[in-house]
Design a protein around this motif. Sequence first.
Motif, PDB file in Angstrom:
ATOM      1  N   SER A   1       0.385   5.774  -0.983  1.00  0.00           N
ATOM      2  CA  SER A   1      -0.565   6.815  -1.379  1.00  0.00           C
ATOM      3  C   SER A   1      -0.442   7.092  -2.866  1.00  0.00           C
ATOM      4  O   SER A   1       0.641   7.460  -3.346  1.00  0.00           O
ATOM      5  CB  SER A   1      -0.297   8.096  -0.587  1.00  0.00           C
ATOM      6  OG  SER A   1      -0.560   7.871   0.779  1.00  0.00           O
TER       7      SER A   1
ATOM      8  N   ARG B   1      -1.606   9.354  -6.030  1.00  0.00           N
ATOM      9  CA  ARG B   1      -2.133  10.712  -6.201  1.00  0.00           C
ATOM     10  C   ARG B   1      -2.398  11.056  -7.663  1.00  0.00           C
ATOM     11  O   ARG B   1      -2.387  12.225  -8.054  1.00  0.00           O
ATOM     12  CB  ARG B   1      -1.185  11.712  -5.537  1.00  0.00           C
ATOM     13  CG  ARG B   1      -1.078  11.477  -4.044  1.00  0.00           C
ATOM     14  CD  ARG B   1      -0.408  12.610  -3.303  1.00  0.00           C
ATOM     15  NE  ARG B   1      -0.491  12.404  -1.855  1.00  0.00           N
ATOM     16  CZ  ARG B   1       0.391  11.721  -1.136  1.00  0.00           C
ATOM     17  NH1 ARG B   1       1.440  11.179  -1.702  1.00  0.00           N
ATOM     18  NH2 ARG B   1       0.225  11.587   0.171  1.00  0.00           N
TER      19      ARG B   1
ATOM     20  N   ARG C   1       0.829  -1.205   0.000  1.00  0.00           N
ATOM     21  CA  ARG C   1       0.000   0.000   0.000  1.00  0.00           C
ATOM     22  C   ARG C   1       0.860   1.250   0.000  1.00  0.00           C
ATOM     23  O   ARG C   1       1.839   1.352   0.705  1.00  0.00           O
ATOM     24  CB  ARG C   1      -0.907   0.023   1.247  1.00  0.00           C
ATOM     25  CG  ARG C   1      -1.862   1.216   1.251  1.00  0.00           C
ATOM     26  CD  ARG C   1      -2.133   1.752   2.640  1.00  0.00           C
ATOM     27  NE  ARG C   1      -0.933   2.179   3.331  1.00  0.00           N
ATOM     28  CZ  ARG C   1      -0.317   3.360   3.126  1.00  0.00           C
ATOM     29  NH1 ARG C   1      -0.810   4.242   2.278  1.00  0.00           N
ATOM     30  NH2 ARG C   1       0.794   3.654   3.783  1.00  0.00           N
TER      31      ARG C   1
ATOM     32  N   TYR D   1      -7.555  13.964  -6.453  1.00  0.00           N
ATOM     33  CA  TYR D   1      -6.657  13.377  -7.468  1.00  0.00           C
ATOM     34  C   TYR D   1      -7.350  12.707  -8.656  1.00  0.00           C
ATOM     35  O   TYR D   1      -6.772  11.819  -9.291  1.00  0.00           O
ATOM     36  CB  TYR D   1      -5.710  12.365  -6.790  1.00  0.00           C
ATOM     37  CG  TYR D   1      -4.951  12.982  -5.642  1.00  0.00           C
ATOM     38  CD1 TYR D   1      -3.990  13.964  -5.874  1.00  0.00           C
ATOM     39  CD2 TYR D   1      -5.216  12.625  -4.319  1.00  0.00           C
ATOM     40  CE1 TYR D   1      -3.305  14.557  -4.814  1.00  0.00           C
ATOM     41  CE2 TYR D   1      -4.540  13.219  -3.255  1.00  0.00           C
ATOM     42  CZ  TYR D   1      -3.592  14.178  -3.522  1.00  0.00           C
ATOM     43  OH  TYR D   1      -2.928  14.763  -2.474  1.00  0.00           O
TER      44      TYR D   1
ATOM     45  N   ARG E   1       8.200   5.801   0.232  1.00  0.00           N
ATOM     46  CA  ARG E   1       7.645   5.200   1.448  1.00  0.00           C
ATOM     47  C   ARG E   1       8.771   4.812   2.384  1.00  0.00           C
ATOM     48  O   ARG E   1       9.742   4.184   1.969  1.00  0.00           O
ATOM     49  CB  ARG E   1       6.876   3.930   1.102  1.00  0.00           C
ATOM     50  CG  ARG E   1       5.537   4.188   0.528  1.00  0.00           C
ATOM     51  CD  ARG E   1       4.657   2.986   0.767  1.00  0.00           C
ATOM     52  NE  ARG E   1       4.198   2.980   2.137  1.00  0.00           N
ATOM     53  CZ  ARG E   1       3.862   1.882   2.806  1.00  0.00           C
ATOM     54  NH1 ARG E   1       3.965   0.710   2.251  1.00  0.00           N
ATOM     55  NH2 ARG E   1       3.423   1.966   4.035  1.00  0.00           N
TER      56      ARG E   1
ATOM     57  N   ARG F   1       4.583  12.417  -3.254  1.00  0.00           N
ATOM     58  CA  ARG F   1       5.269  13.262  -2.283  1.00  0.00           C
ATOM     59  C   ARG F   1       6.638  12.751  -1.887  1.00  0.00           C
ATOM     60  O   ARG F   1       7.594  13.486  -1.872  1.00  0.00           O
ATOM     61  CB  ARG F   1       4.398  13.437  -1.032  1.00  0.00           C
ATOM     62  CG  ARG F   1       3.193  14.328  -1.315  1.00  0.00           C
ATOM     63  CD  ARG F   1       2.602  14.833  -0.028  1.00  0.00           C
ATOM     64  NE  ARG F   1       3.628  15.315   0.872  1.00  0.00           N
ATOM     65  CZ  ARG F   1       3.632  15.097   2.171  1.00  0.00           C
ATOM     66  NH1 ARG F   1       2.692  14.397   2.730  1.00  0.00           N
ATOM     67  NH2 ARG F   1       4.600  15.577   2.919  1.00  0.00           N
TER      68      ARG F   1
ATOM     69  N   ARG G   1      -7.488  13.653   4.090  1.00  0.00           N
ATOM     70  CA  ARG G   1      -8.000  14.501   5.160  1.00  0.00           C
ATOM     71  C   ARG G   1      -8.444  15.858   4.586  1.00  0.00           C
ATOM     72  O   ARG G   1      -9.337  16.512   5.105  1.00  0.00           O
ATOM     73  CB  ARG G   1      -6.918  14.693   6.227  1.00  0.00           C
ATOM     74  CG  ARG G   1      -7.160  15.779   7.243  1.00  0.00           C
ATOM     75  CD  ARG G   1      -8.224  15.417   8.259  1.00  0.00           C
ATOM     76  NE  ARG G   1      -8.457  16.561   9.157  1.00  0.00           N
ATOM     77  CZ  ARG G   1      -9.486  16.670   9.968  1.00  0.00           C
ATOM     78  NH1 ARG G   1     -10.403  15.720  10.036  1.00  0.00           N
ATOM     79  NH2 ARG G   1      -9.633  17.728  10.737  1.00  0.00           N
ATOM     80  N   SER G   2      -7.780  16.261   3.498  1.00  0.00           N
ATOM     81  CA  SER G   2      -7.943  17.644   3.043  1.00  0.00           C
ATOM     82  C   SER G   2      -9.393  18.079   2.763  1.00  0.00           C
ATOM     83  O   SER G   2      -9.729  19.229   3.067  1.00  0.00           O
ATOM     84  CB  SER G   2      -7.049  17.922   1.825  1.00  0.00           C
ATOM     85  OG  SER G   2      -7.362  17.058   0.772  1.00  0.00           O
TER      86      SER G   2
ATOM     87  N   PHE H   1      -5.201   7.929   1.526  1.00  0.00           N
ATOM     88  CA  PHE H   1      -5.879   8.440   2.726  1.00  0.00           C
ATOM     89  C   PHE H   1      -6.087   9.933   2.507  1.00  0.00           C
ATOM     90  O   PHE H   1      -5.163  10.641   2.098  1.00  0.00           O
ATOM     91  CB  PHE H   1      -4.976   8.201   3.945  1.00  0.00           C
ATOM     92  CG  PHE H   1      -5.629   8.452   5.275  1.00  0.00           C
ATOM     93  CD1 PHE H   1      -6.033   7.378   6.072  1.00  0.00           C
ATOM     94  CD2 PHE H   1      -5.814   9.731   5.751  1.00  0.00           C
ATOM     95  CE1 PHE H   1      -6.617   7.600   7.320  1.00  0.00           C
ATOM     96  CE2 PHE H   1      -6.404   9.958   6.996  1.00  0.00           C
ATOM     97  CZ  PHE H   1      -6.808   8.888   7.781  1.00  0.00           C
TER      98      PHE H   1
HETATM   99  C1  FMN Z   1      -3.996  11.740   9.160  1.00  0.00           C
HETATM  100  C2  FMN Z   1      -3.566  11.676   7.712  1.00  0.00           C
HETATM  101  C3  FMN Z   1      -4.006  12.643   6.817  1.00  0.00           C
HETATM  102  C4  FMN Z   1      -3.630  12.564   5.481  1.00  0.00           C
HETATM  103  N1  FMN Z   1      -4.166  13.458   4.584  1.00  0.00           N
HETATM  104  C5  FMN Z   1      -3.820  13.375   3.310  1.00  0.00           C
HETATM  105  C6  FMN Z   1      -4.427  14.245   2.353  1.00  0.00           C
HETATM  106  O1  FMN Z   1      -5.328  15.021   2.654  1.00  0.00           O
HETATM  107  N2  FMN Z   1      -3.995  14.165   1.073  1.00  0.00           N
HETATM  108  C7  FMN Z   1      -3.030  13.298   0.683  1.00  0.00           C
HETATM  109  O2  FMN Z   1      -2.682  13.305  -0.492  1.00  0.00           O
HETATM  110  N3  FMN Z   1      -2.454  12.444   1.547  1.00  0.00           N
HETATM  111  C8  FMN Z   1      -2.838  12.449   2.833  1.00  0.00           C
HETATM  112  N4  FMN Z   1      -2.319  11.543   3.716  1.00  0.00           N
HETATM  113  C9  FMN Z   1      -1.376  10.515   3.252  1.00  0.00           C
HETATM  114  C10 FMN Z   1       0.040  10.763   3.739  1.00  0.00           C
HETATM  115  O3  FMN Z   1       0.569  11.911   3.119  1.00  0.00           O
HETATM  116  C11 FMN Z   1       0.875   9.514   3.415  1.00  0.00           C
HETATM  117  O4  FMN Z   1       0.302   8.401   4.041  1.00  0.00           O
HETATM  118  C12 FMN Z   1       2.332   9.667   3.858  1.00  0.00           C
HETATM  119  O5  FMN Z   1       2.971  10.647   3.072  1.00  0.00           O
HETATM  120  C13 FMN Z   1       3.115   8.340   3.725  1.00  0.00           C
HETATM  121  O6  FMN Z   1       3.085   7.897   2.382  1.00  0.00           O
HETATM  122  P1  FMN Z   1       2.464   6.484   1.980  1.00  0.00           P
HETATM  123  O7  FMN Z   1       0.978   6.504   2.314  1.00  0.00           O
HETATM  124  O8  FMN Z   1       2.691   6.367   0.497  1.00  0.00           O
HETATM  125  O9  FMN Z   1       3.168   5.431   2.764  1.00  0.00           O
HETATM  126  C14 FMN Z   1      -2.727  11.552   5.034  1.00  0.00           C
HETATM  127  C15 FMN Z   1      -2.309  10.582   5.950  1.00  0.00           C
HETATM  128  C16 FMN Z   1      -2.742  10.620   7.261  1.00  0.00           C
HETATM  129  C17 FMN Z   1      -2.330   9.518   8.220  1.00  0.00           C
END
Ligand code: FMN
Length: 184
Positions: A12, A14, A10, A85, A174, A171, A128-129, A126
């Motif tokens: 993120s 985008r 897993r 996205y 991982r 971004r 939140r925005s 995930f």
């Molecule tokens: C509480 C929380 C809020 C997050 N909000 C966003 C978001 O709004 N947009 C986004 O692109 N990623 C969001 N993320 C994803 C994180 O940026 C991402 O999990 C982190 O950079 C690690 O990368 P990975 O998920 O690829 O392992 C969020 C993650 C968490 C736990």
Amino acid sequence: MNVEEAVLKRKSIRSYLEKAVPETDLTTIIEAGRWAPNAGEYTMSVIRDRGLLEKIDERTLQAMRASGNDFLMERASLPGYLPTYGAPVVILLSGPKDMAITQLNCAVVAENMLLQATELGLGSCFLRSPAYALNAPENIDLAREAGIPEGSQMECGAAIGYTDDEERFRRMERVPRGNVVYIG
Ligand SMILES: Cc1cc2nc3c(=O)[nH]c(=O)nc-3n(C[C@H](O)[C@H](O)[C@H](O)COP(=O)(O)O)c2cc1C
């Protein structure tokens, strides 16, 4: 794929293809969310309506630009940046504002869904925005349209779809995070 493989795979995503998520996969993902640990009421809004997703993107961008937070303002200024996205499915999780553990109830549901999506070969992120827009009093109309009940607030969500390999808004690589302290 076993749980360990899904956890490691897993990440993120985008950037998504326009291709729809099969109905059976979506049902499996929703069910994975519903089997998460739980300690209270929450609502899952499964949104596929492109017009509504565009409205959520637009108002989230406005909220990010006006936030005064450097990170959010910088992301919102990236050319072509959409907070959801372009994912064909966005699942928003909301729960009672007056319940301290609403955020926890919603977060565990989201993580279960991200892992299930991974197992099915789908990308996910995930989110939140959108909460910056949907929890603002001026966007109550949009929150209702998005299925967020009165008295509830959006805590988090999941973007789900087929990964676009271009991954324009990636971004960082991982890496495992968090401090681990062994006692005993
Ligand atoms: C509480 C929380 C809020 C997050 N909000 C966003 C978001 O709004 N947009 C986004 O692109 N990623 C969001 N993320 C994803 C994180 O940026 C991402 O999990 C982190 O950079 C690690 O990368 P990975 O998920 O690829 O392992 C969020 C993650 C968490 C736990």
